[in-house]
Design a protein around this motif. Structure first.
Motif, PDB file in Angstrom:
ATOM      1  N   LEU A 230      63.703  40.472  47.932  1.00 49.67           N
ATOM      2  CA  LEU A 230      64.470  41.356  47.048  1.00 49.67           C
ATOM      3  C   LEU A 230      65.808  40.731  46.667  1.00 49.67           C
ATOM      4  CD1 LEU A 230      63.857  44.879  48.646  1.00 49.67           C
ATOM      5  CD2 LEU A 230      63.373  44.249  46.279  1.00 49.67           C
TER       6      LEU A 230
ATOM      7  N   ASP B  72      60.080  47.883  41.728  1.00 54.34           N
ATOM      8  CA  ASP B  72      60.167  49.152  42.444  1.00 54.34           C
ATOM      9  C   ASP B  72      59.269  49.174  43.682  1.00 54.34           C
ATOM     10  OD1 ASP B  72      61.999  50.147  40.651  1.00 54.34           O
ATOM     11  OD2 ASP B  72      60.522  51.185  39.420  1.00 54.34           O
TER      12      ASP B  72
ATOM     13  N   LEU C 160      60.994  47.814  46.673  1.00 60.17           N
ATOM     14  CA  LEU C 160      61.987  48.754  47.187  1.00 60.17           C
ATOM     15  C   LEU C 160      61.311  49.843  48.016  1.00 60.17           C
ATOM     16  CD1 LEU C 160      64.179  49.146  43.977  1.00 60.17           C
ATOM     17  CD2 LEU C 160      64.855  47.985  46.086  1.00 60.17           C
TER      18      LEU C 160
ATOM     19  N   GLY D 235      68.517  50.164  42.009  1.00 63.23           N
ATOM     20  CA  GLY D 235      67.779  49.485  43.066  1.00 63.23           C
ATOM     21  C   GLY D 235      68.546  49.398  44.376  1.00 63.23           C
TER      22      GLY D 235
ATOM     23  N   VAL E 285      67.701  50.535  49.046  1.00 65.40           N
ATOM     24  CA  VAL E 285      68.096  49.514  50.029  1.00 65.40           C
ATOM     25  C   VAL E 285      69.094  50.108  51.016  1.00 65.40           C
ATOM     26  CG1 VAL E 285      69.261  47.292  50.347  1.00 65.40           C
ATOM     27  CG2 VAL E 285      67.652  47.599  48.456  1.00 65.40           C
TER      28      VAL E 285
ATOM     29  N   ILE F  64      72.383  43.522  45.737  1.00 66.57           N
ATOM     30  CA  ILE F  64      71.462  43.540  46.884  1.00 66.57           C
ATOM     31  C   ILE F  64      71.676  42.341  47.814  1.00 66.57           C
ATOM     32  CG2 ILE F  64      69.028  43.400  47.573  1.00 66.57           C
ATOM     33  CD1 ILE F  64      68.318  45.195  45.271  1.00 66.57           C
TER      34      ILE F  64
END
Length: 252
Positions: A108, A120, A123, A185, A189, A232
């Motif tokens: 990711l 997605d 995730l 996103g 996480v 991320i």
């Protein structure tokens, strides 16, 4: 076993590179490795994790183009994380579940770094895995995930409102009117971190992530003239620091 875990991580790191390169492009994961420049098939002896990059001096054997540093970085990162997880958890079910969680997190992070967007389904996979890695009960996990992700959404709203309505007017920059502070996103996480670490430690992760992102954000803005940076990777780095060093326990 320590050496085996390191080698195991390096080998899987090579596969993670395949995922990072091919998943966003929708390419098959089961075809032979090939050069991204000339499509020539890569011989097995040129595909040995870490060592092949060093032996080839960072250049493809077929066309002599430079090999991306991503390949050895992912392999080394995967190797060391696998080793550290083994030292922390021993040979157990928790070890294997945690390894998979960290591997998904690596994929990711690097996809987000390249594309500023992530699939997605990865995730969702990360979030589901977090419930199996967590030492808390299911209800506590749900509560922690909802509380922190809700707080993250509120933070995103407030910062985005400032950027679009105040900063845009102060700088007279109309492009900021469409700028989002944080990506969607990032929310699952963060929720997965809350499930594994709990609320307090996850807040420390967010603090570390913001701290780590400051210099790259400044560099990106003034060097590349880009406002948006992938977050991320910095969240993941903050999570790694808190997970292994447990800074929150030391401070509080």
């Amino acid at each position: 076993m320590e050496l085996f875990s390191f080698i195991f991580g390096a080998v899987f790191g090579s596969f993670l590179n395949v995922l990072i390169i091919r998943l966003p492009k929708g390419e098959s994961l089961f075809t032979r490795s090939h050069c991204v420049y000339c499509n020539e098939k890569v011989a097995w002896y040129h595909n040995i994790p870490i060592f092949s990059f060093l032996i080839l001096k960072g250049k493809a054997s077929c066309c002599k183009e430079k090999i991306s540093l991503q390949y050895p970085i992912v392999e080394i990162l995967s190797a060391f994380l696998t080793l550290f997880l083994f030292l922390k958890l021993g040979l157990s079910s928790s070890f294997f579940l945690s390894v998979v969680f960290f591997y998904v997190l690596i994929v990711l992070s690097f996809i987000d770094f390249h594309y500023k967007a992530v699939p997605d389904y990865l995730l969702l996979l990360l979030l589901i895995l977090s419930f199996f890695v967590s030492e808390y009960d299911f209800i506590t996990n749900i509560k922690n995930a909802c509380l922190l992700s809700g707080a993250f959404i509120l933070l995103n709203f407030l910062v985005t409102f400032y950027i679009q309505n105040i900063k845009a007017k102060l700088l007279k920059d109309d492009s900021l009117k469409e700028q989002e502070a944080l990506g969607e996103g990032d929310i699952p996480v963060i929720a997965s971190f809350a499930v594994i670490l709990g609320l307090q430690a996850s807040l420390m992760v967010m603090f570390f992530a913001a701290l780590f992102a400051i210099i790259p954000a400044i560099y990106n803005k003034y060097k590349n003239k880009e406002i948006e940076i992938p977050f991320i990777p910095f969240l993941s780095l903050g999570f790694i620091v808190e997970y292994f060093f447990e800074i929150t326990k030391v401070i509080f």
